[in-house]
Design a protein around this motif. Structure first.
Motif, PDB file in Angstrom:
ATOM      1  N   ASP A 461     -14.045   4.631 -57.465  1.00 23.73           N
ATOM      2  CA  ASP A 461     -13.207   3.424 -58.048  1.00 23.73           C
ATOM      3  C   ASP A 461     -12.711   2.068 -57.588  1.00 23.73           C
ATOM      4  N   ILE A 462     -12.929   2.532 -55.990  1.00 26.60           N
ATOM      5  CA  ILE A 462     -12.184   1.522 -54.913  1.00 26.60           C
ATOM      6  C   ILE A 462     -13.432   0.506 -54.837  1.00 26.60           C
ATOM      7  N   LYS A 463     -14.984   1.160 -54.702  1.00 32.96           N
ATOM      8  CA  LYS A 463     -15.693  -0.190 -54.200  1.00 32.96           C
ATOM      9  C   LYS A 463     -15.817  -0.828 -55.835  1.00 32.96           C
ATOM     10  N   SER A 464     -15.800  -0.402 -56.864  1.00 36.62           N
ATOM     11  CA  SER A 464     -15.313  -0.692 -57.982  1.00 36.62           C
ATOM     12  C   SER A 464     -14.470  -2.102 -58.497  1.00 36.62           C
ATOM     13  N   ALA A 465     -13.328  -1.472 -57.535  1.00 31.96           N
ATOM     14  CA  ALA A 465     -12.231  -2.602 -57.590  1.00 31.96           C
ATOM     15  C   ALA A 465     -12.300  -3.955 -56.204  1.00 31.96           C
ATOM     16  N   VAL A 466     -12.871  -3.779 -55.352  1.00 33.91           N
ATOM     17  CA  VAL A 466     -13.212  -4.158 -54.043  1.00 33.91           C
ATOM     18  C   VAL A 466     -14.716  -5.115 -54.875  1.00 33.91           C
ATOM     19  N   LYS A 467     -15.207  -4.616 -55.363  1.00 30.12           N
ATOM     20  CA  LYS A 467     -16.702  -5.455 -55.608  1.00 30.12           C
ATOM     21  C   LYS A 467     -15.937  -7.386 -56.740  1.00 30.12           C
ATOM     22  N   THR A 468     -14.721  -6.496 -57.544  1.00 28.39           N
ATOM     23  CA  THR A 468     -13.362  -7.836 -58.864  1.00 28.39           C
ATOM     24  C   THR A 468     -13.322  -8.694 -57.450  1.00 28.39           C
ATOM     25  N   PHE A 469     -12.527  -7.817 -56.422  1.00 31.11           N
ATOM     26  CA  PHE A 469     -11.795  -8.488 -55.310  1.00 31.11           C
ATOM     27  C   PHE A 469     -12.120  -9.588 -54.901  1.00 31.11           C
ATOM     28  N   LEU A 470     -13.758  -9.357 -54.548  1.00 35.98           N
ATOM     29  CA  LEU A 470     -14.906 -10.501 -53.895  1.00 35.98           C
ATOM     30  C   LEU A 470     -14.790 -11.337 -54.362  1.00 35.98           C
ATOM     31  N   GLN A 471     -14.920 -10.963 -56.784  1.00 30.87           N
ATOM     32  CA  GLN A 471     -15.060 -12.185 -57.375  1.00 30.87           C
ATOM     33  C   GLN A 471     -14.357 -13.457 -57.657  1.00 30.87           C
ATOM     34  N   TYR A 472     -12.840 -13.015 -56.920  1.00 30.39           N
ATOM     35  CA  TYR A 472     -12.113 -13.997 -56.817  1.00 30.39           C
ATOM     36  C   TYR A 472     -12.023 -14.479 -55.700  1.00 30.39           C
ATOM     37  N   ARG A 473     -12.992 -14.174 -54.385  1.00 27.91           N
ATOM     38  CA  ARG A 473     -12.676 -14.511 -52.571  1.00 27.91           C
ATOM     39  C   ARG A 473     -13.937 -15.106 -52.515  1.00 27.91           C
ATOM     40  N   SER A 474     -14.977 -15.036 -53.373  1.00 29.77           N
ATOM     41  CA  SER A 474     -15.892 -15.286 -52.999  1.00 29.77           C
ATOM     42  C   SER A 474     -16.877 -15.157 -54.107  1.00 29.77           C
ATOM     43  N   PRO A 475     -16.896 -15.962 -55.315  1.00 32.87           N
ATOM     44  CA  PRO A 475     -17.586 -15.759 -56.359  1.00 32.87           C
ATOM     45  C   PRO A 475     -19.167 -15.637 -56.206  1.00 32.87           C
ATOM     46  N   ILE A 476     -20.117 -16.247 -55.806  1.00 32.80           N
ATOM     47  CA  ILE A 476     -20.976 -16.024 -54.944  1.00 32.80           C
ATOM     48  C   ILE A 476     -22.050 -14.859 -55.015  1.00 32.80           C
ATOM     49  N   ILE A 477     -20.475 -13.953 -54.822  1.00 31.30           N
ATOM     50  CA  ILE A 477     -21.385 -12.371 -54.697  1.00 31.30           C
ATOM     51  C   ILE A 477     -21.244 -12.101 -56.083  1.00 31.30           C
ATOM     52  N   SER A 478     -21.115 -12.403 -56.943  1.00 30.73           N
ATOM     53  CA  SER A 478     -21.440 -11.989 -58.428  1.00 30.73           C
ATOM     54  C   SER A 478     -22.598 -12.362 -58.555  1.00 30.73           C
ATOM     55  N   LYS A 479     -23.212 -12.183 -59.599  1.00 29.63           N
ATOM     56  CA  LYS A 479     -24.739 -12.981 -60.624  1.00 29.63           C
ATOM     57  C   LYS A 479     -24.067 -13.677 -61.674  1.00 29.63           C
ATOM     58  N   ARG A 480     -22.802 -13.123 -62.255  1.00 21.04           N
ATOM     59  CA  ARG A 480     -22.356 -13.975 -63.323  1.00 21.04           C
ATOM     60  C   ARG A 480     -21.509 -14.639 -63.006  1.00 21.04           C
ATOM     61  N   PRO A 481     -20.752 -15.657 -63.823  1.00 20.60           N
ATOM     62  CA  PRO A 481     -20.492 -16.778 -63.184  1.00 20.60           C
ATOM     63  C   PRO A 481     -18.471 -16.567 -63.451  1.00 20.60           C
ATOM     64  N   PRO A 482     -17.213 -16.328 -62.730  1.00 23.82           N
ATOM     65  CA  PRO A 482     -16.726 -15.812 -62.930  1.00 23.82           C
ATOM     66  C   PRO A 482     -15.419 -16.096 -64.346  1.00 23.82           C
ATOM     67  N   THR A 483     -14.737 -15.107 -64.566  1.00 20.93           N
ATOM     68  CA  THR A 483     -14.328 -15.419 -65.519  1.00 20.93           C
ATOM     69  C   THR A 483     -12.773 -15.598 -65.435  1.00 20.93           C
ATOM     70  N   ALA A 484     -11.811 -16.681 -66.302  1.00 21.75           N
ATOM     71  CA  ALA A 484     -10.892 -17.526 -65.978  1.00 21.75           C
ATOM     72  C   ALA A 484      -9.790 -16.594 -65.458  1.00 21.75           C
ATOM     73  N   ALA A 485     -10.028 -15.903 -65.953  1.00 19.46           N
ATOM     74  CA  ALA A 485      -8.511 -14.490 -65.141  1.00 19.46           C
ATOM     75  C   ALA A 485      -9.284 -14.138 -64.027  1.00 19.46           C
ATOM     76  N   GLU A 486     -10.438 -14.400 -63.358  1.00 16.19           N
ATOM     77  CA  GLU A 486     -11.068 -14.295 -61.617  1.00 16.19           C
ATOM     78  C   GLU A 486     -10.591 -15.394 -60.786  1.00 16.19           C
ATOM     79  N   THR A 487     -10.811 -16.821 -61.947  1.00 15.76           N
ATOM     80  CA  THR A 487     -10.940 -18.240 -60.774  1.00 15.76           C
ATOM     81  C   THR A 487      -8.683 -18.633 -60.620  1.00 15.76           C
ATOM     82  N   GLN A 488      -8.056 -17.613 -61.228  1.00 10.29           N
ATOM     83  CA  GLN A 488      -6.936 -18.141 -61.279  1.00 10.29           C
ATOM     84  C   GLN A 488      -6.511 -18.376 -59.721  1.00 10.29           C
TER      85      GLN A 488
END
Length: 646
Positions: A461-488
């Protein structure tokens, strides 16, 4: 006769009128107070972030270096402990068939203490506890202990990042809570795309960290110390995981340091001191199906069952919030008393049904060695009294910690809810504070000591959470484009605006300054006073980092009708010192994105909308809007509020 009757009737009307007026005044006053108390977030408490907690007099030049540390179970300590266990006084036998319902069963306690005296491998467990690197460093007068665990291989690269993660324990836990979780977090899988650098401290007054020499060191002050620890380790941005007291400290850190906390993961997602949350939960008991999902209903309703269990399990809190040193004397002197007091929590807080078993089902989820490791931390350091004092500093003496449960934070937050946790709140309640509460993981098992009881579930669960946190901070980590909620946006630094001359300005240029952001107009009745006093604030506080950002707006009475040229002429004529920006709209469909963010972060008394010209927002040095004032508050009246942030 007629005149007399008229006088009599007239005379009786005055008491009625007085009663009516008084009733209206009282109703309005009560309504206003309730609205203010429940709907308007409290101001950010003023904390002395350099307060000295060590012995006085304060050292002029304290040693702030980081020194290696090793846990030691000395022969003298071991022999003394064994002697105390050998010569302990026999406890009265338990009542027939009560299990743990009266507290720790004295028959089972005999088994625990015999194991501790005869079978616990003191030197082997000492080596086990030293398997990770331990250190100490002095912060604000206290020697703070922590483990610092780095990846075995260098993993930084284009695809894999290192993520600093601060793990915060609770009471009556310690760093021992995380020993089974740590290797699972450090096991980097190809799909993770990141590796952790773990910082695992003993909170001040717990275990191997020094306790305060003066009153006042509560969770808010601990939060300041923990942030300084991360800074000392050169972590500018980091994630936090915590439960129980660790949740409280981590939550306050997210509120105080939103630019530094990338994300907050909690296994105790609750707003214990938020009055509006309590009201929502109580009213929800009348219509559970409207407030919680069916699979979650049994965790909180029937409400009286929930309240009854809370009362049964919170007696310790009242004692520790009022007389921690009294009970501490007994627990510090008796290893039997210490073990019974702490291990009883590991039984009933893991599952309330365990109290029906004669052994508290303690060994169903925990090994005896691991349970005693945690007890040893308290015994070796003699820290049970100092650890319990945090309850007095939280509940009994100051409201400063309590206020933080009602102050919104925009840090991305993720919760995991175990079936038998002591407190449960639905997501819609949690969002009263955590404006970016992203997700709740529901677990149909487990209780309060999650990292120790269910390390596999926690690690995933911690890893899943941090993966999502990184999408906020560094969208390049994720191969998919961040959602609108993740770029607030999370701070004003996320915005780019145009100045009055049409040039692009990134508000990141104001990083580290305290800001006043205000909508202005040249022809308003408030214009002369506001501009005069804003100039005075500028001259008085510019050197201390105050910047005033003015956004002309023509939405209120058409009192800013001119274009950029006319506004610039007005600025020059009146020698205004503010930083002026493009003419914007602050309400309606065309609201400027910055002003949408400001209104979301600091709502108004009767709605988020801007009421008139010269509405003012204070933004702290982290870029977070922290206070809002209406047009009727003149700039010089803000001085006392600004002092908290300058």
């Amino acid at each position: 006769m007629t005149k007399s009757n008229e006088k009599k009737t007239s005379g009786h009307s005055y008491p009625f009128l007085t009663f009516f007026i008084v009733t209206i005044v009282i109703t309005f006053t009560v309504t206003w107070y309730v609205h203010k108390r429940l709907m308007i977030p409290p101001k950010m408490p003023k904390l002395d972030k350099n307060e000295w907690w060590g012995p006085v007099p304060q050292h002029i030049d304290p040693d702030e270096s980081i020194q290696p540390f090793r846990i030691e179970f000395s022969d003298v300590m071991i022999n003394d402990l064994r002697e105390r266990l050998l010569h302990r006084r026999a406890s009265p036998p338990p009542l027939e068939g009560v299990g743990f319902t009266y507290g720790f069963n004295s028959n089972f306690l005999t088994r625990v203490l015999d194991y501790w005296k005869n079978e616990y491998d003191f030197k082997g467990r000492e080596e086990y506890l030293n398997k990770y690197n331990h250190y100490k460093t002095n912060i604000q007068g206290l020697d703070i202990h922590f483990m610092h665990i780095l990846p075995k291989k260098k993993v930084d690269g284009d695809d894999v990042k290192t993520v600093p993660l601060l793990l915060l324990h609770g009471w009556p836990g310690s760093i021992c809570e995380f020993y089974e979780l740590i290797p699972k977090l450090m096991d980097v899988q190809p799909e993770d795309k990141f590796a952790f650098e773990l910082v695992v401290p003993s909170l001040p007054g717990f275990g191997f960290s020094e306790s305060a020499a003066v009153p006042g060191l509560g969770p808010a002050q601990m939060a300041v110390i923990m942030h300084k620890l991360m800074q000392r380790l050169n972590y500018r941005v980091y994630c936090i995981q915590g439960g129980d007291l660790g949740h409280t400290v981590g939550s306050i850190m997210a509120t105080l340091y939103p630019r530094h906390v990338m994300g907050f993961h909690t296994n105790f997602p609750a707003l214990v001191f938020n009055p509006l949350a309590s009201i929502y939960v109580i009213f929800g008991s009348y219509w559970p199906s409207l407030t919680v999902n069916p699979e979650e209903e049994s965790r909180m309703y029937p409400y009286m069952d929930y309240v009854t269990r809370t009362l049964e399990e919170s007696g310790y809190m009242h004692i520790q919030a009022t007389k921690p040193d009294t009970v501490g004397i007994a627990l510090s002197d008796s290893p039997a008393g210490l073990a019974a007091y702490i291990l009883e929590k590991f039984s009933t807080w893991t599952n309330p049904e365990h109290k029906r078993a004669s052994d508290g089902n303690l060994l169903g989820k925990f090994s005896m060695a691991h349970l005693l490791d945690n007890i040893m931390v308290y015994w070796v350091t003699n820290s049970i009294t100092t650890s319990m004092r945090v309850y007095a500093e939280t509940i009994n003496s100051k409201r400063i910690t309590i206020d933080f449960d009602s102050i919104p934070t925009l840090v991305p937050t993720w919760g995991i809810k175990f079936k038998h946790e002591l407190v449960y709140h639905p997501d819609y309640v949690l969002r009263l504070k955590y404006k970016k509460y992203l997700h709740s993981t529901l677990v149909e098992d487990g209780g309060h000591f999650a990292a120790m009881e269910n390390p596999d579930i926690m690690a995933v669960d911690i890893k899943s959470a941090v993966k999502t946190f990184l999408q906020y901070r560094s969208p390049i980590i994720s191969k998919r484009p961040p959602t609108a909620a993740e770029t607030q946006p999370s701070t004003v630094y996320d915005f780019t605006v145009l100045d009055i001359q049409g040039r692009e300005v990134k508000l990141d240029k104001y990083r580290g300054n305290v800001l006043i952001i205000v909508n202005v107009a040249s022809e308003c009745g408030l214009t002369e006073t506001n501009y005069k006093e804003f100039n005075q604030l500028h001259e008085k506080y510019y050197e201390r980092g105050l910047r005033i950002l003015a956004f002309p707006c023509n939405q209120f009475g058409g009192q800013e009708p001119g274009g950029a040229k006319e506004i610039l002429t007005f600025i020059k004529k009146n020698d205004l010192k503010l930083d002026f920006f493009e003419k914007v709209e602050v309400n309606g469909e065309k609201t400027h994105p910055l002003w949408k963010f400001l209104k979301q972060a600091q709502g108004g008394s009767f709605g988020d909308f801007i009421k008139w010209n010269f509405s003012k927002f204070i933004v702290d040095r982290n870029g977070v809007p922290v206070e809002r004032f209406g047009p009727n508050v003149n700039p010089l009246e803000l001085e006392s509020n600004l002092q908290k942030y300058l």
